[in-house]
Write a protein that holds these residues in place. Structure first.
Motif, PDB file in Angstrom:
ATOM      1  N   GLU A  71      -5.680   1.835 -14.164  1.00 34.76           N
ATOM      2  CA  GLU A  71      -6.001   2.512 -12.906  1.00 34.76           C
ATOM      3  C   GLU A  71      -6.392   1.516 -11.828  1.00 34.76           C
ATOM      4  N   ILE A  72      -7.058   0.422 -12.216  1.00 30.54           N
ATOM      5  CA  ILE A  72      -7.384  -0.631 -11.245  1.00 30.54           C
ATOM      6  C   ILE A  72      -6.097  -1.215 -10.669  1.00 30.54           C
ATOM      7  N   SER A  73      -5.136  -1.500 -11.532  1.00 33.57           N
ATOM      8  CA  SER A  73      -3.854  -2.032 -11.067  1.00 33.57           C
ATOM      9  C   SER A  73      -3.142  -1.035 -10.160  1.00 33.57           C
ATOM     10  N   MET A  74      -3.207   0.233 -10.498  1.00 38.11           N
ATOM     11  CA  MET A  74      -2.561   1.258  -9.672  1.00 38.11           C
ATOM     12  C   MET A  74      -3.251   1.400  -8.321  1.00 38.11           C
ATOM     13  N   LEU A  75      -4.584   1.409  -8.328  1.00 38.30           N
ATOM     14  CA  LEU A  75      -5.346   1.591  -7.094  1.00 38.30           C
ATOM     15  C   LEU A  75      -5.147   0.427  -6.131  1.00 38.30           C
ATOM     16  N   THR A  76      -5.000  -0.770  -6.662  1.00 32.23           N
ATOM     17  CA  THR A  76      -4.824  -1.948  -5.809  1.00 32.23           C
ATOM     18  C   THR A  76      -3.357  -2.275  -5.561  1.00 32.23           C
ATOM     19  N   GLY A  77      -2.471  -1.945  -6.500  1.00 33.03           N
ATOM     20  CA  GLY A  77      -1.083  -2.350  -6.391  1.00 33.03           C
ATOM     21  C   GLY A  77      -0.158  -1.358  -5.724  1.00 33.03           C
ATOM     22  N   ILE A  78      -0.282  -0.057  -6.040  1.00 31.75           N
ATOM     23  CA  ILE A  78       0.639   0.938  -5.490  1.00 31.75           C
ATOM     24  C   ILE A  78       0.577   1.002  -3.965  1.00 31.75           C
ATOM     25  N   PRO A  79      -0.610   0.960  -3.332  1.00 31.98           N
ATOM     26  CA  PRO A  79      -0.629   0.927  -1.863  1.00 31.98           C
ATOM     27  C   PRO A  79       0.145  -0.253  -1.278  1.00 31.98           C
ATOM     28  N   GLN A  80       0.179  -1.384  -1.997  1.00 33.81           N
ATOM     29  CA  GLN A  80       0.974  -2.520  -1.531  1.00 33.81           C
ATOM     30  C   GLN A  80       2.459  -2.147  -1.500  1.00 33.81           C
ATOM     31  N   PHE A  81       2.894  -1.378  -2.466  1.00 35.35           N
ATOM     32  CA  PHE A  81       4.306  -0.973  -2.521  1.00 35.35           C
ATOM     33  C   PHE A  81       4.661  -0.037  -1.369  1.00 35.35           C
ATOM     34  N   THR A  82       3.810   0.946  -1.105  1.00 32.68           N
ATOM     35  CA  THR A  82       4.099   1.860   0.002  1.00 32.68           C
ATOM     36  C   THR A  82       3.977   1.156   1.353  1.00 32.68           C
ATOM     37  N   ASN A  83       3.141   0.136   1.424  1.00 28.86           N
ATOM     38  CA  ASN A  83       3.086  -0.670   2.647  1.00 28.86           C
ATOM     39  C   ASN A  83       4.438  -1.299   2.938  1.00 28.86           C
ATOM     40  N   ILE A  84       5.147  -1.676   1.876  1.00 24.96           N
ATOM     41  CA  ILE A  84       6.470  -2.275   2.040  1.00 24.96           C
ATOM     42  C   ILE A  84       7.415  -1.294   2.727  1.00 24.96           C
ATOM     43  N   LEU A  85       7.397  -0.047   2.266  1.00 27.87           N
ATOM     44  CA  LEU A  85       8.258   0.977   2.863  1.00 27.87           C
ATOM     45  C   LEU A  85       7.889   1.203   4.329  1.00 27.87           C
ATOM     46  N   GLY A  86       6.584   1.239   4.605  1.00 29.87           N
ATOM     47  CA  GLY A  86       6.147   1.420   5.978  1.00 29.87           C
ATOM     48  C   GLY A  86       6.567   0.273   6.875  1.00 29.87           C
ATOM     49  N   LEU A  87       6.447  -0.950   6.371  1.00 30.65           N
ATOM     50  CA  LEU A  87       6.836  -2.124   7.153  1.00 30.65           C
ATOM     51  C   LEU A  87       8.333  -2.138   7.433  1.00 30.65           C
ATOM     52  N   LEU A  88       9.140  -1.562   6.549  1.00 24.34           N
ATOM     53  CA  LEU A  88      10.584  -1.552   6.735  1.00 24.34           C
ATOM     54  C   LEU A  88      11.023  -0.530   7.777  1.00 24.34           C
ATOM     55  N   PHE A  89      10.337   0.612   7.838  1.00 26.59           N
ATOM     56  CA  PHE A  89      10.850   1.710   8.654  1.00 26.59           C
ATOM     57  C   PHE A  89      10.007   2.044   9.891  1.00 26.59           C
ATOM     58  N   CYS A  90       8.696   1.934   9.803  1.00 20.17           N
ATOM     59  CA  CYS A  90       7.850   2.397  10.900  1.00 20.17           C
ATOM     60  C   CYS A  90       7.861   1.512  12.148  1.00 20.17           C
TER      61      CYS A  90
END
Length: 470
Positions: A71-90
């Protein structure tokens, strides 16, 4: 005032007067970068929070149980992944509705998700709110806004402010985190967004964006606000320089970015310092700074160390902003990357000795703190602040957001991988191997910078393009 030669406009390169920067320009830069203060606080949010989530005390732990390693890895890592999508499109949206309007909308969205995070009582909700908070890609748009309201002569200085305000966000999170509950801590570090939403409507749209969309009258008004210390003739000359710069610029899409050799090289060269910044591991260590230092078992509070190190990091970011236009981007990146590798390697030795339970560790209790302090100071001399704005110097206005999206999203891919794997690899193989990996990356990055990265100090867009065409 001093007389300098302007090489942005006119074949004869007329002399122009270099004047001090206006208070309104400083206000515009700092207000926009309040978004980065909130982003910086969000980045280090796990550092003081993970200790609370590992507690069985329901008064401090909103999820009511101990958080697991996965859960620590998910809480810290998954937001990094969605940031990637945001940086590509927003960020591309800022080319359509304007830099100012986009940043305002992003600020509102970040504020709402920050408040929702404060009242979350499940890991799933926390992950979702952190994903939304970082989805808006402000790390790409804020540097573009700053670059487009500045002049060539002060671009480096204010570009470093981008990194410095981000570090102030780190410090803010480290200072208040240990003393507040998760809910109140989250609300407090979200507060800068309220200030931003209140003050930023008073700031101007960038002259470059306005001129590019044919809004000449508004462009003149924006220039007059930002450069109040110039007379009408000087402002008219600035306007003509912008017109000359924008006249032959390509369309702002990915295909246009890949059509010309110099733009493709600019993209690759922009990636180099950004990937070095993330692969150096300093951003990863800041995410886990308090738990990381506590694992060294020196007897010193990890939260206290985080505050001291964050202050040192800000000081060196500030120092870099004052000297970068004198010494140059390339030279400072070289010095920073080489020097960062040394304390990281020393930290790896300490953790190895601690892992094998060597008696020497008793005499090296000073090394974790000293090594971390030296690491962030060396990092702050170049690898930390310079990559954020360096990418804007390789591209014309129409390509800055699309190039920034690609570069920042690529950096976030590396950040996501490293942040997600760090707690798992540290537990399985040992922290020393992670730190040695970061040290090696710094040395490899220094070699690549020495071989390939050109100097952009004092150069305008035309000059940089000539270098890239060689």
């Amino acid at each position: 005032m001093k007389v300098t030669q302007d090489d942005t406009y006119s074949e004869h390169r007329p002399l122009s007067i270099t004047k001090s920067d206006t208070l309104f320009l400083y206000s515009s830069v700092v207000t926009a970068e309040l978004l980065l203060v909130a982003t910086g606080s969000s980045m280090v949010w796990p550092s003081p929070v993970l200790g609370k989530l590992a507690s069985n005390d329901t008064a401090t732990n909103p999820i009511g149980r101990q958080i697991t390693t996965v859960e620590i890895s998910m809480l810290t890592g998954i937001p990094q992944f969605t940031n990637i999508l945001g940086l590509l499109f927003c960020p591309k949206l800022s080319d359509v509705i304007g830099r100012k309007r986009y940043l305002l909308l992003a600020g509102i969205g970040m504020l709402i998700s920050g408040v929702a995070l404060a009242f979350s009582d499940r890991i799933l909700y926390m992950i979702l709110c952190r994903c939304i908070f970082g989805f808006f890609g402000v790390m790409s748009v804020v540097p573009v806004y700053v670059a487009e309201i500045c002049e060539d002569r002060n671009r480096g200085k204010f570009g470093c402010y981008t990194g410095m305000l981000h570090q102030i966000g780190h410090l803010f999170g480290f200072v208040v985190g240990p003393f507040l509950s998760v809910r109140y801590f989250t609300l407090v570090v979200t507060a800068p967004l309220l200030v931003f939403i209140t003050a930023f409507p008073l700031m101007p749209e960038t002259p470059v964006y306005l001129l590019k969309h044919g809004r000449i009258t508004e462009c003149k008004a924006s220039l007059k606000k930002l450069r109040r210390n110039k007379n009408d003739d000087e402002l008219e000359l600035d306007l003509r320089r912008l017109e000359e710069r924008l006249r032959n610029e390509p369309e702002g899409d990915v295909l246009s970015l890949l059509k010309k050799r110099e733009h493709l090289f600019g993209l690759l060269l922009s990636l180099l310092p950004v990937m070095l910044r993330y692969s150096s591991g300093v951003t990863v260590l800041f995410t886990f700074l308090a738990p990381f230092f506590d694992s060294a078992k020196t007897g010193i509070s990890g939260d206290l160390v985080a505050i001291i190190i964050a202050i040192a990091k800000i000081c060196f970011f500030l120092l870099t902003s004052l000297v970068v236009d004198r010494f140059g981007r390339r030279k400072m990146l070289l010095v920073s990357s080489c020097s960062t590798a040394v304390p990281l390697f020393a930290l790896g030795i300490y953790f190895y000795l601690h892992h094998v339970q060597s008696p020497v560790v008793e005499y090296l209790q000073w090394l974790p703190f000293t090594g971390l302090l030296a690491t962030v100071c060396c990092f702050g001399l170049g690898v930390g602040p310079i990559p954020t704005y360096l990418m804007t110097e390789f591209f014309p206005a129409n390509l800055r957001t699309v190039s920034g999206s690609i570069v920042n999203s690529s950096g976030n891919v590396m950040s996501f991988v490293l942040t997600f794997l760090f707690p798992i690899v540290s537990e399985e193989l040992g922290t020393e191997w992670c730190v040695w990996f970061f040290s090696a990356n710094c040395l490899v990055g220094a070699v690549l910078i020495y071989l390939f990265l050109p100097e952009t100090k004092g150069k305008n867009y035309s000059d940089v393009q000539k270098v890239l065409k060689r």
